[in-house]
Design a protein around this motif. Structure first.
Motif, PDB file in Angstrom:
ATOM      1  N   SER A 149       6.800  -5.124   2.236  1.00  0.00           N
ATOM      2  CA  SER A 149       6.499  -4.018   1.340  1.00  0.00           C
ATOM      3  C   SER A 149       6.171  -2.772   2.137  1.00  0.00           C
ATOM      4  CB  SER A 149       5.327  -4.377   0.440  1.00  0.00           C
ATOM      5  OG  SER A 149       4.129  -4.162   1.129  1.00  0.00           O
ATOM      6  N   HIS A 195      -3.054  -2.545  -1.195  1.00  0.00           N
ATOM      7  CA  HIS A 195      -1.838  -2.012  -1.811  1.00  0.00           C
ATOM      8  C   HIS A 195      -2.095  -0.842  -2.745  1.00  0.00           C
ATOM      9  CE1 HIS A 195       0.013  -5.556  -0.181  1.00  0.00           C
ATOM     10  NE2 HIS A 195      -0.796  -6.331  -0.868  1.00  0.00           N
ATOM     11  N   THR A 250       7.954   0.968   1.809  1.00  0.00           N
ATOM     12  CA  THR A 250       7.280   2.203   1.436  1.00  0.00           C
ATOM     13  C   THR A 250       7.366   3.258   2.529  1.00  0.00           C
ATOM     14  OG1 THR A 250       5.272   1.169   2.189  1.00  0.00           O
ATOM     15  CG2 THR A 250       5.570   1.302  -0.186  1.00  0.00           C
ATOM     16  N   GLY A 274       8.635   0.643  -5.529  1.00  0.00           N
ATOM     17  CA  GLY A 274       9.000  -0.483  -4.673  1.00  0.00           C
ATOM     18  C   GLY A 274       7.857  -1.012  -3.848  1.00  0.00           C
ATOM     19  N   ALA A 275       6.649  -0.539  -4.092  1.00  0.00           N
ATOM     20  CA  ALA A 275       5.505  -1.053  -3.344  1.00  0.00           C
ATOM     21  C   ALA A 275       5.103  -2.418  -3.904  1.00  0.00           C
ATOM     22  CB  ALA A 275       4.346  -0.074  -3.413  1.00  0.00           C
ATOM     23  N   GLN A 276       3.925  -2.858  -3.500  1.00  0.00           N
ATOM     24  CA  GLN A 276       3.480  -4.205  -3.824  1.00  0.00           C
ATOM     25  C   GLN A 276       3.340  -4.437  -5.326  1.00  0.00           C
ATOM     26  OE1 GLN A 276       3.333  -6.498  -1.737  1.00  0.00           O
ATOM     27  NE2 GLN A 276       2.413  -8.077  -2.982  1.00  0.00           N
TER      28      GLN A 276
END
Lengths: 487, 492
Positions: free
Chosen positions: A449, B239, A453, B156-158
């Protein structure tokens, strides 16, 4: 308050390195590292004045009307039922240590000006040295256990940061972490002991709580039970700082730092902080025979093991480190036997000799050659150990000495057990988090992830290329604590 | 009680809220940051004025007088007393530092807007004198951060964070709403309002009232991130939107609800609750510290440190001695500042390397010496380096806890030892040594920027100045502690 001129002088001795530290640290962070010349002059002035002030204090204490006095600097903070006063305790013991501290730091400081010339981190070295001087003076002058603890922690943290001085090499960093862990664990003893002194004596001032002003004749008002408990806790702290059995093996590893800091910390001052703590709290020990017996056992074990292990060292600084441990072990025994003045004398003498030896360590080989040439033959010490120990026993003892009595292996096993527990609990914790969120949530997921990012193209490509490596490498690379023992 | 002629507190809530909404719609990052800085500075000035008024007048409480002129309001709705007075500038400073230091990569206008909204809601929470209003702010304060987290997730992050976080926000909100409604209905019958002053005067006596108190206590537990309902907190640090998370954590909404509402209105039944709280806090402190040892991600390490210190603050607040409570309140401030400082450095590292995984970092101190120095200072401050504020808080807290629960004090030291090792290990592996072959390197000249430096210097200065001269802060906090430990009538 600062009633007498002597009190003012003594306070200035403490404030000088503190001011120098704040000045240097502020300049380094806000502006830039000052020039070598500026740092050298500042250091010279600070410790020349500090030494003069310390000598004046010692002279005043010895010839003056009062052999011991407290300097009340004010109330640090107070809540109902708990006050924290800033007091300094000046008596022959602390004044002697003040002279020793300022003199040795001044000498080593002067030595370092040349030794560290054009070294990367010259400024950092002196910032940490002034912080160490502040901590050490706070430790010896502190009039309450809390203040002593404050100085103790500062000494510990500067010691750790100086072991890791050559930070680009992996070994010093690992060793500094090792020293930090041992400090941190053992220092908990001092903190708990300080709080217990508060609890039982209703004050943390050394004078009423531990009867310190008539050192070493004072008597504590504590009951034998609490006195024994607190004395043992202080002993644990002293064992960590003074590298006594079984936590002694961080000391040779600490020699990875620059030579002047090794001399300062592990030859002269930091190593004796534990001895000073026990001397300072001697009235407590008088009321705690069990703690005294333990001290003798620990001191004897340290002295014997360090003497044997030191003989198998091939590095002069390591050999000196073990010699220091042995001498400090003997001081522990002296304190355990109640010979406080002897231990104090031993401390001062040992600090001076060992500083000289460590400062000369880098040129030891050169000197040996000169000596040999002058004598016309190879100068070797007598084989004392070989004469004393029977032949069959010698090899076994040699192996034991090389392995440093397996103490590292023992501590590593302990560290590994704690880390295994931490990892197991962490795995359970992550599983529990997954249960709540319904999505996998682990190191791999987080690495991926992070890569997604990362907005800058270079970072993103580096991350995605590295993620696979990183996960593969996880198994190969154990955390530092475990690895440091295997190396 | 002193009534302020100007609606300073209301302005401190409205300005960042409205400005935040406007900023969120801006397009240019540079302009947005400039406006956000102005807004955060204005809030700091306003709360500073409130606190100065509070300190100068020496009154127990300073209120916004205009709120009484609202229809149906008999008591002031917004006010500041000894408990909230130091927290207001703390929140304003943290928000300002976060706005200034934010790396450009994550300083999109909507993020800055959400940060200001969070600040507004948190200040509302800290100044509310009415239980309904307080509950509203309490629940709403995490919403901007949650929305921001959802937006990051869409990019699209956690994934798991928002669900867990929302779950616990909801779970925490339900009992609070229920408890407030029960007290409201009960109060209407008895003719008592939900103003905290009224509630404290009345106390909780009937079974229904005590049940309502227990519901509020449940809300406190769920939002305190005590084990086993803790997972959302380290996750949100890992996150979640940086800055907002540390701002929320530094405020400690749950501890605030405990100290503001539960402890004053619940004096009789508090004893068993205190023991439960202390036990849960202790378990959380040790557990999070142990788990922290095994971590390899800087953000998660900071999150677990926060979880551990949250537990320690709870222990302090639940000790029945004034010095333990004051220690808890001090540690609340010091850990808040230190964790924020650590987060700022970690965010700066992430902005330069794209990672916070210490297995891929190493040797950062070569090219980022100032960042290394700041990490070490905040890390050591968090674990109680003498000369820093945390040392004072820890000293007082351990002493106070020893008086109430001796065994707890000893176990607390275990958590302290583990936390110290975690911080030092993270420092050694990320900043010292050499970068690993598969790791990332930071090119020279990318150390902390001047604006980042200003932010961390301000935060470090708070820790150092109050660490060396804790007297004024301690007396302010011990006043709050005495108010909390003593008779309930002394509290609004």
């Amino acid at each position: 308050m600062l009633a007498s001129p002597l009190a003012l002088v003594a306070t200035c001795v403490l404030l000088l390195p503190m001011g120098a530290f704040l000045l240097l640290a502020g300049l380094v962070f806000v502006y830039r590292t000052p020039s070598e010349r500026f740092i050298a002059r500042l250091t010279a002035v600070v410790f020349a004045l500090g030494l003069a002030g310390s000598i004046a204090t010692l002279a005043g204490v010895i010839v003056g009307p009062r052999h011991a006095f407290e300097i009340y600097l004010g109330r640090w903070f107070a809540v109902p039922g708990y006050t924290f006063d800033l007091t300094l305790l000046i008596d022959p013991l602390s004044a002697t240590l003040m002279v020793l501290t300022t003199a040795i730091i001044g000498i080593v400081g002067r030595f370092s000006v040349t030794y560290m010339h054009r070294e990367r981190g010259y400024g950092r070295f002196f910032v940490l040295m002034h912080l160490f001087a502040t901590g050490m003076l706070l430790l010896v002058m502190g009039g309450s256990v809390d203040l002593l603890y404050g100085g103790w922690e500062l000494v510990g943290i500067t010691s750790v940061l100086l072991i890791a001085f050559f930070q680009e090499r992996a070994e010093p960093v690992r060793n500094s972490l090792r020293a930090f862990i041992i400090y941190r664990v053992c220092d908990a003893g001092l903190l708990l002991g300080a709080v217990l002194v508060h609890h039982y004596a209703h004050t943390a001032q050394l004078d009423p709580a531990l009867g310190a002003t008539q050192w070493p004749l004072g008597a504590t008002h504590l009951e034998p039970g609490p006195a024994t408990l607190i004395a043992i806790l202080f002993m644990v702290a002293a064992m960590g700082k003074s590298a006594q059995f079984p936590v002694s093996n961080w000391l040779p590893r600490a020699m990875e730092g620059p030579t002047p800091s090794s001399a300062l910390f592990y030859g002269a001052l930091s190593i004796h902080a534990g001895v000073y703590l026990l001397l300072r709290t001697a009235p407590l020990l008088v009321a705690a025979p069990l703690a005294r017996a333990l001290l003798i056992v620990v001191g004897l074990l340290s002295a014997v093991c360090a003497t044997i292990a030191g003989r198998a060292q091939t590095d002069v600084k390591n050999a000196l480190a073990y010699a220091s441990i042995a001498q400090v072990g003997i001081m522990f025994v002296e304190i355990g036997l109640g010979l406080y003045v002897l231990a104090a004398l031993h401390l001062v003498g040992h600090a001076c000799v060992r500083t000289l030896q460590l400062l000369k360590a880098p040129s030891a080989l050169h000197e040996a050659h000169i000596l040999d040439a002058a004598a016309g033959r190879h100068m070797a010490t007598g084989a004392h150990m070989e004469r004393m120990v029977p032949g069959t026993f010698q090899r076994w003892l040699y192996g034991l000495a090389l392995e440093r009595f397996h103490l590292d292996a023992l501590l590593n096993r302990l560290a590994r057990a704690v880390m295994a527990l931490a990892r197991r609990v962490d795995a359970l914790d992550r599983r529990w988090a997954v249960l709540q969120s319904g999505t996998p949530h682990g190191p791999t997921a987080s690495a991926a992830s992070t890569a997604s990012t990362a907005s800058t193209a270079s970072a993103a490509s580096a991350a995605s290329a590295g993620a696979a490596h990183a996960t593969r490498a996880t198994k190969a690379r154990d955390p530092d604590m475990v690895r440091s023992g295997e190396s | 009680m002193i009534a302020l002629p100007f609606p300073l507190m209301a302005l401190a809530i409205v300005i960042p809220a409205v400005y935040g909404l406007i900023i969120a719609r801006m397009r240019d990052e540079v302009v947005a940051r400039r406006h956000a800085t102005i807004a955060a500075t204005a809030v700091l000035a306003l709360v500073a004025a409130v606190v100065i008024a509070f300190r100068a007048r020496g009154a127990a409480i300073v209120v916004d007088a205009w709120t009484v002129s609202l229809p149906g309001v008999s008591h002031p709705l917004l006010g500041v007393d000894s408990l909230s007075a130091p927290l207001l500038p703390l929140v304003a400073l943290i928000a300002l530092a976060t706005v200034i230091a934010r790396p450009r990569r994550i300083a999109a206008p909507h993020t800055l807007g959400a940060l200001l909204m969070t600040e507004a809601l948190v200040i509302g929470l800290l100044t509310a004198l009415h239980l309904g209003l307080l509950a509203l702010f309490w629940i709403a304060s995490a919403v901007p951060a949650l929305i921001e987290a959802r937006r990051r997730q869409a990019l699209g992050a956690q994934g798991p964070l928002t669900r867990t976080w929302a779950l616990f926000l909801l779970l925490g909100a339900l009992p609070l709403v229920a408890g407030t409604v029960v007290l409201l209905i009960d109060g209407v019958r008895a003719g008592v309002s939900l103003h905290l002053a009224d509630l404290v005067e009345r106390g909780l006596h009937t079974h229904i009232e005590i049940a309502a108190g227990l519901l509020i206590g449940l809300a406190v537990l769920l939002r305190s991130a005590v084990v086993p309902v803790h997972s959302w907190l380290p996750m949100s640090f890992e996150h979640g939107p940086p800055g907002m998370v540390s701002l929320l954590w530094a405020t400690q909404p749950s501890a605030y609800l405990l100290a503001r509402v539960l402890m004053p209105i619940f004096p009789d039944a508090a004893e068993p609750f205190r023991v439960i709280l202390a036990a849960l806090g202790l378990f959380t402190a040790v557990y999070a510290a142990l788990v922290g040892l095994a971590q390899t991600d800087l953000k998660r390490i900071v999150g677990l440190l926060a979880t551990s210190y949250g537990g320690i603050v709870l222990i302090g607040l639940s000790s029945s001695h004034a010095d333990g409570i004051a220690g808890g309140l001090m540690l609340w401030i010091s850990a808040g500042v230190a964790i924020t400082g650590l987060s700022l450095v970690v965010v700066a590292v992430e902005a330069r390397t794209g990672t916070t995984d210490i297995r891929r970092l190493g040797g950062l101190a070569h090219t980022m010496p100032r960042a290394a120095m700041v990490f070490a200072v905040f890390g050591l401050a968090a674990v109680g380096l003498p000369g820093m504020l945390g040392f004072v808080g820890e000293d007082m807290l351990i002493h106070g806890v020893l008086e109430s629960y001796p065994a707890v004090a000893a176990l607390l030291l275990v958590a302290g030892v583990f936390n110290g090792i975690t911080v030092m290990r993270a420092f050694a592996r990320a900043f010292l040594g050499q970068a690993v072959p598969w790791g990332v390197k930071v090119p020279p000249g990318r150390d902390l920027r001047p604006r980042e430096r200003v932010a961390v210097i301000v935060l470090a200065a708070i820790l150092a100045v109050f660490g060396l001269m804790p007297g004024p802060l301690v007396s302010a906090r011990s006043q709050a502690a005495v108010d909390l430990a003593a008779e309930p009538g002394a509290h609004p």
